[in-house]
Motif scaffolding. Sequence first.
Motif, PDB file in Angstrom:
ATOM      1  N   THR A 158      -2.477   3.585  -5.077  1.00 54.58           N
ATOM      2  CA  THR A 158      -3.581   3.563  -6.035  1.00 54.58           C
ATOM      3  C   THR A 158      -3.545   4.829  -6.891  1.00 54.58           C
ATOM      4  OG1 THR A 158      -5.066   4.670  -4.497  1.00 54.58           O
ATOM      5  CG2 THR A 158      -4.979   2.247  -4.405  1.00 54.58           C
ATOM      6  N   MET A 159      -4.412   4.850  -7.900  1.00 54.47           N
ATOM      7  CA  MET A 159      -4.448   6.014  -8.782  1.00 54.47           C
ATOM      8  C   MET A 159      -4.858   7.294  -8.042  1.00 54.47           C
ATOM      9  SD  MET A 159      -6.329   8.164 -10.925  1.00 54.47           S
ATOM     10  CE  MET A 159      -7.897   7.392 -11.318  1.00 54.47           C
ATOM     11  N   PRO A 160      -5.913   7.276  -7.184  1.00 58.57           N
ATOM     12  CA  PRO A 160      -6.230   8.499  -6.426  1.00 58.57           C
ATOM     13  C   PRO A 160      -5.084   8.942  -5.524  1.00 58.57           C
ATOM     14  CG  PRO A 160      -8.080   6.977  -6.369  1.00 58.57           C
ATOM     15  CD  PRO A 160      -6.932   6.228  -6.975  1.00 58.57           C
ATOM     16  N   GLN A 161      -4.378   7.986  -4.928  1.00 58.39           N
ATOM     17  CA  GLN A 161      -3.236   8.342  -4.103  1.00 58.39           C
ATOM     18  C   GLN A 161      -2.113   8.939  -4.948  1.00 58.39           C
ATOM     19  OE1 GLN A 161      -2.507   4.565  -2.186  1.00 58.39           O
ATOM     20  NE2 GLN A 161      -3.646   5.144  -0.350  1.00 58.39           N
ATOM     21  N   GLY A 162      -1.964   8.427  -6.175  1.00 58.41           N
ATOM     22  CA  GLY A 162      -0.968   8.985  -7.085  1.00 58.41           C
ATOM     23  C   GLY A 162      -1.253  10.443  -7.397  1.00 58.41           C
ATOM     24  N   VAL A 163      -2.528  10.748  -7.652  1.00 54.60           N
ATOM     25  CA  VAL A 163      -2.925  12.139  -7.892  1.00 54.60           C
ATOM     26  C   VAL A 163      -2.612  12.992  -6.667  1.00 54.60           C
ATOM     27  CG1 VAL A 163      -4.872  13.687  -8.332  1.00 54.60           C
ATOM     28  CG2 VAL A 163      -4.732  11.489  -9.522  1.00 54.60           C
ATOM     29  N   ALA A 164      -2.929  12.453  -5.478  1.00 54.39           N
ATOM     30  CA  ALA A 164      -2.687  13.188  -4.234  1.00 54.39           C
ATOM     31  C   ALA A 164      -1.198  13.418  -4.007  1.00 54.39           C
ATOM     32  CB  ALA A 164      -3.289  12.424  -3.060  1.00 54.39           C
TER      33      ALA A 164
ATOM     34  N   VAL B 105       0.379   4.061   4.369  1.00 54.15           N
ATOM     35  CA  VAL B 105      -0.013   5.151   5.260  1.00 54.15           C
ATOM     36  C   VAL B 105       0.343   6.497   4.638  1.00 54.15           C
ATOM     37  CG1 VAL B 105       0.392   6.229   7.509  1.00 54.15           C
ATOM     38  CG2 VAL B 105       0.207   3.744   7.329  1.00 54.15           C
ATOM     39  N   SER B 106       1.550   6.593   4.066  1.00 50.48           N
ATOM     40  CA  SER B 106       1.991   7.836   3.451  1.00 50.48           C
ATOM     41  C   SER B 106       1.073   8.235   2.298  1.00 50.48           C
ATOM     42  CB  SER B 106       3.429   7.672   2.947  1.00 50.48           C
ATOM     43  OG  SER B 106       3.929   8.884   2.459  1.00 50.48           O
ATOM     44  N   GLY B 107       0.627   7.244   1.518  1.00 51.14           N
ATOM     45  CA  GLY B 107      -0.274   7.520   0.406  1.00 51.14           C
ATOM     46  C   GLY B 107      -1.628   8.022   0.873  1.00 51.14           C
ATOM     47  N   TRP B 108      -2.157   7.405   1.934  1.00 55.01           N
ATOM     48  CA  TRP B 108      -3.444   7.853   2.474  1.00 55.01           C
ATOM     49  C   TRP B 108      -3.330   9.238   3.093  1.00 55.01           C
ATOM     50  CZ3 TRP B 108      -7.978   6.360   1.158  1.00 55.01           C
ATOM     51  CH2 TRP B 108      -8.209   5.052   0.740  1.00 55.01           C
ATOM     52  N   LEU B 109      -2.205   9.520   3.733  1.00 57.47           N
ATOM     53  CA  LEU B 109      -1.996  10.856   4.295  1.00 57.47           C
ATOM     54  C   LEU B 109      -1.993  11.904   3.185  1.00 57.47           C
ATOM     55  CD1 LEU B 109      -1.361  12.711   6.696  1.00 57.47           C
ATOM     56  CD2 LEU B 109       1.073  12.223   6.324  1.00 57.47           C
ATOM     57  N   SER B 110      -1.322  11.598   2.084  1.00 60.46           N
ATOM     58  CA  SER B 110      -1.306  12.523   0.945  1.00 60.46           C
ATOM     59  C   SER B 110      -2.702  12.745   0.397  1.00 60.46           C
ATOM     60  CB  SER B 110      -0.394  11.980  -0.164  1.00 60.46           C
ATOM     61  OG  SER B 110       0.957  12.170   0.155  1.00 60.46           O
ATOM     62  N   LEU B 111      -3.479  11.666   0.323  1.00 63.40           N
ATOM     63  CA  LEU B 111      -4.851  11.774  -0.188  1.00 63.40           C
ATOM     64  C   LEU B 111      -5.680  12.678   0.711  1.00 63.40           C
ATOM     65  CD1 LEU B 111      -6.716  10.740  -2.440  1.00 63.40           C
ATOM     66  CD2 LEU B 111      -7.341   8.841  -0.940  1.00 63.40           C
ATOM     67  N   LEU B 112      -5.524  12.523   2.023  1.00 65.86           N
ATOM     68  CA  LEU B 112      -6.266  13.347   2.976  1.00 65.86           C
ATOM     69  C   LEU B 112      -5.852  14.808   2.879  1.00 65.86           C
ATOM     70  CD1 LEU B 112      -8.155  13.597   5.471  1.00 65.86           C
ATOM     71  CD2 LEU B 112      -6.159  13.096   6.889  1.00 65.86           C
ATOM     72  N   LEU B 113      -4.535  15.067   2.868  1.00 70.57           N
ATOM     73  CA  LEU B 113      -4.042  16.442   2.844  1.00 70.57           C
ATOM     74  C   LEU B 113      -4.374  17.146   1.536  1.00 70.57           C
ATOM     75  CD1 LEU B 113      -0.529  15.873   4.477  1.00 70.57           C
ATOM     76  CD2 LEU B 113      -2.533  16.923   5.548  1.00 70.57           C
ATOM     77  N   SER B 114      -4.122  16.468   0.413  1.00 72.28           N
ATOM     78  CA  SER B 114      -4.388  17.083  -0.895  1.00 72.28           C
ATOM     79  C   SER B 114      -5.877  17.306  -1.097  1.00 72.28           C
ATOM     80  CB  SER B 114      -3.831  16.204  -2.020  1.00 72.28           C
ATOM     81  OG  SER B 114      -2.428  16.105  -1.938  1.00 72.28           O
TER      82      SER B 114
END
Length: 406
Positions: A7-13, A141-150
Amino acid sequence: MKQRTVTMPQGVALYMGAVLGSGILILPGYTANVAGPASIISWLLLSLLSIPVAYTFARLALTYENYGGISTIVGQAFGDTWGAIVGWFFFTWVAGGQAVVGLTGASYITAAFGWSSEAVYVLAFVFLIAALIANLLGMRVSGWLSLLLSGAVLVLLLLTIGFSLPVTSLTNYRPFAPHGLQGIGQACVLIFWAFFGWESITHLVPEFKRPHPDVMRSTWISVVVVGITYTLLSVVTVGTHTYGEPSDAAPLAALMNRVLGVNAGLTTAVVACIVCLGTLNVYLASSARLGLSLATDGKLPRWFAGTSRNGTPYRSTLFLFATNTFVLGGSYVTDFAADRLILIPTTLGILVYVLASAACLKLLWRDRKGRWSALLATALCVSIAPLREAPTWRFRPLPRGHVFFI
């Protein structure tokens, strides 16, 4: 099978995970040492110059929308041979460079708590395993992890900036440029390496749910957020004079300790862990998909093209994990310092940037807006390339020759 889950938020992350590295811990303080308060100008200038780099990569990645990313872009501009070379450069860069990223994060943590040098390698290996598991579970999962970490690191940085601004002092901004233009230029060279990462998302464009609106939106949001965050960190680091002390291995941690009351050692460990995992996660996802593309096109052995049910190029992922584990083990056995290990991936990274920006210039030459953007990106990369030894200025020795690396 390709699955569009980002998704777009995950892309930012993902962008922020690739660009916001462990340099945030010490780079604002280090550039202040080099240029004084005028380092703020360097941060602002490089933040602005990163816009055409990010824009041209994203625009052409959208045009060709291929897992090959910058390899595909260079291939379209200069032919398949050069496209393959850039792809091999990038793949090799990540095949050994992630071990250095792991050592970097682990070095901060072990130094903060006074752990043994052997613990550096154990933690670095744990980081590699964590990134491997997240990627094998798929891009969702990788995208959500990036969102959480960022998201976590951004909240920490914004809190630090918000609480620091009221306690800055104008006297700390004088003299503004004690080292003149030379200091500003040296700071610009250092800062360039902090903006590495815009190329990594080009390989992930095919997995965006809505690539054409979301990739460019993610790019613009990321460029603005990263640029503002870095520049404001520089402002408060100078304004509170949180730099220049030999004991400040991580000036950001010292700043957090001063304005938030958080233990400096704990802060260093938390931030290093977050940014290290974020970088490893993004680059493993990006380069594994590049490996899939190269194998599909016959530029790597067909074995690398294997994918799982969730669309993960698991063979490329496992290969990159194995090569970085080998580099990690070799570094431990031979006591080969990380500041020497980093020279190969850094050099390959510079070559990738120069060739990719030149390809963007050729492909966008007939488009007025694209031409000027690509021209600025190429000029920046070509002007910085001869100064590739600059990253060695940023190492702080640790036991067994490890380093704090930006």
